[in-house]
Design a protein around this motif. Sequence first.
Motif, mmCIF file in Angstrom:
data_model
loop_
_atom_site.group_PDB
_atom_site.id
_atom_site.type_symbol
_atom_site.label_atom_id
_atom_site.label_comp_id
_atom_site.label_asym_id
_atom_site.label_seq_id
_atom_site.Cartn_x
_atom_site.Cartn_y
_atom_site.Cartn_z
ATOM 1 N N PHE A 119 8.211 0.057 3.095
ATOM 2 C CA PHE A 119 6.849 -0.184 2.393
ATOM 3 C C PHE A 119 5.681 0.506 2.141
ATOM 4 O O PHE A 119 5.289 1.224 1.810
ATOM 5 N N PHE A 123 4.620 2.717 -0.476
ATOM 6 C CA PHE A 123 3.330 3.054 -1.496
ATOM 7 C C PHE A 123 2.694 3.680 -0.576
ATOM 8 O O PHE A 123 1.113 4.189 -0.712
ATOM 9 N N LEU A 125 1.626 5.005 2.890
ATOM 10 C CA LEU A 125 0.667 3.934 4.145
ATOM 11 C C LEU A 125 0.253 5.610 4.860
ATOM 12 O O LEU A 125 1.449 5.900 5.218
ATOM 13 N N ILE A 164 -5.195 -0.598 1.957
ATOM 14 C CA ILE A 164 -3.963 -0.850 2.152
ATOM 15 C C ILE A 164 -3.354 -1.705 0.714
ATOM 16 O O ILE A 164 -3.056 -1.999 -0.148
ATOM 17 N N ASN A 165 -5.185 -3.055 0.574
ATOM 18 C CA ASN A 165 -4.738 -3.667 -0.294
ATOM 19 C C ASN A 165 -5.037 -3.056 -1.641
ATOM 20 O O ASN A 165 -4.024 -2.752 -2.752
ATOM 21 N N LYS A 167 -3.655 0.382 -2.368
ATOM 22 C CA LYS A 167 -2.730 1.507 -2.509
ATOM 23 C C LYS A 167 -1.474 0.449 -2.437
ATOM 24 O O LYS A 167 -0.522 0.728 -3.884
ATOM 25 N N THR A 168 -1.789 -1.702 -2.534
ATOM 26 C CA THR A 168 -0.391 -2.295 -3.257
ATOM 27 C C THR A 168 -0.895 -2.739 -3.909
ATOM 28 O O THR A 168 0.041 -3.510 -4.785
ATOM 29 N N LEU A 176 -1.376 -9.855 0.876
ATOM 30 C CA LEU A 176 -0.529 -8.792 1.340
ATOM 31 C C LEU A 176 0.806 -8.890 1.873
ATOM 32 O O LEU A 176 1.289 -8.602 2.142
ATOM 33 N N PHE A 179 2.936 -10.144 0.020
ATOM 34 C CA PHE A 179 3.575 -9.300 -0.956
ATOM 35 C C PHE A 179 4.618 -8.659 -0.162
ATOM 36 O O PHE A 179 5.801 -8.529 0.002
ATOM 37 N N PHE A 180 4.006 -8.133 1.361
ATOM 38 C CA PHE A 180 5.152 -7.590 2.290
ATOM 39 C C PHE A 180 6.349 -8.520 2.554
ATOM 40 O O PHE A 180 7.594 -7.877 2.669
ATOM 41 N N TRP A 183 8.433 -8.497 -1.271
ATOM 42 C CA TRP A 183 8.668 -7.322 -1.241
ATOM 43 C C TRP A 183 10.585 -6.476 -1.631
ATOM 44 O O TRP A 183 10.838 -7.118 -0.199
#
Length: 187
Positions: A119, A123, A125, A164-165, A167-168, A176, A179-180, A183
Amino acid sequence: MVFFTTKFAAISMYARWAYLWPCMGRVINNVCSMLVTAPAVAIISSQNVLAAVSVVLVLFVGIAISLLGQFGQDGEGEATHGGLALATDDLGVSCEPGQADTVPLEAPELSFDDRLDGFVAAFGLTKRERDVLEALVVSDDSVQDVAAALFLSRSTLYRHIASINKKTGASSRVALINFFWSWIPQD
């Protein structure tokens, strides 16, 4: 609130704007609270014990029936998926099972570290954003406790979460985290 949030999170996989629905649990909870407050205050202030006991019994029976109905649906797992049609995603692509290029609903079994590393790589991070994401998805602590555990101020933690929000493409902490866990890494 947790009941409504988890139900809407389960529904979100069938909804057109999946990122919107997990937050609806809080909205429904607040609306229900507003609707119940005035009658509850009226019953309590009337000091009519019979009316208060009657209302409590009716609410108890209603909650018990709704919970029993929920437990009955999860018997084989098909009732939760069979009754709802899968919606199209934001790009208009149908998510019906059986299409060759759709993503399966179940994620492949990955260890937590592999999922987190994939992840983070997917993205872009940073190391600190990775630490923040890990703390968010593995704990149920408050934001203040997460910030203290990471030796950050609350505002700095919020900036990392916002980054983070962005970027994702997630719209909130709840979105978030959902979604994680939903994903699926692309090979």
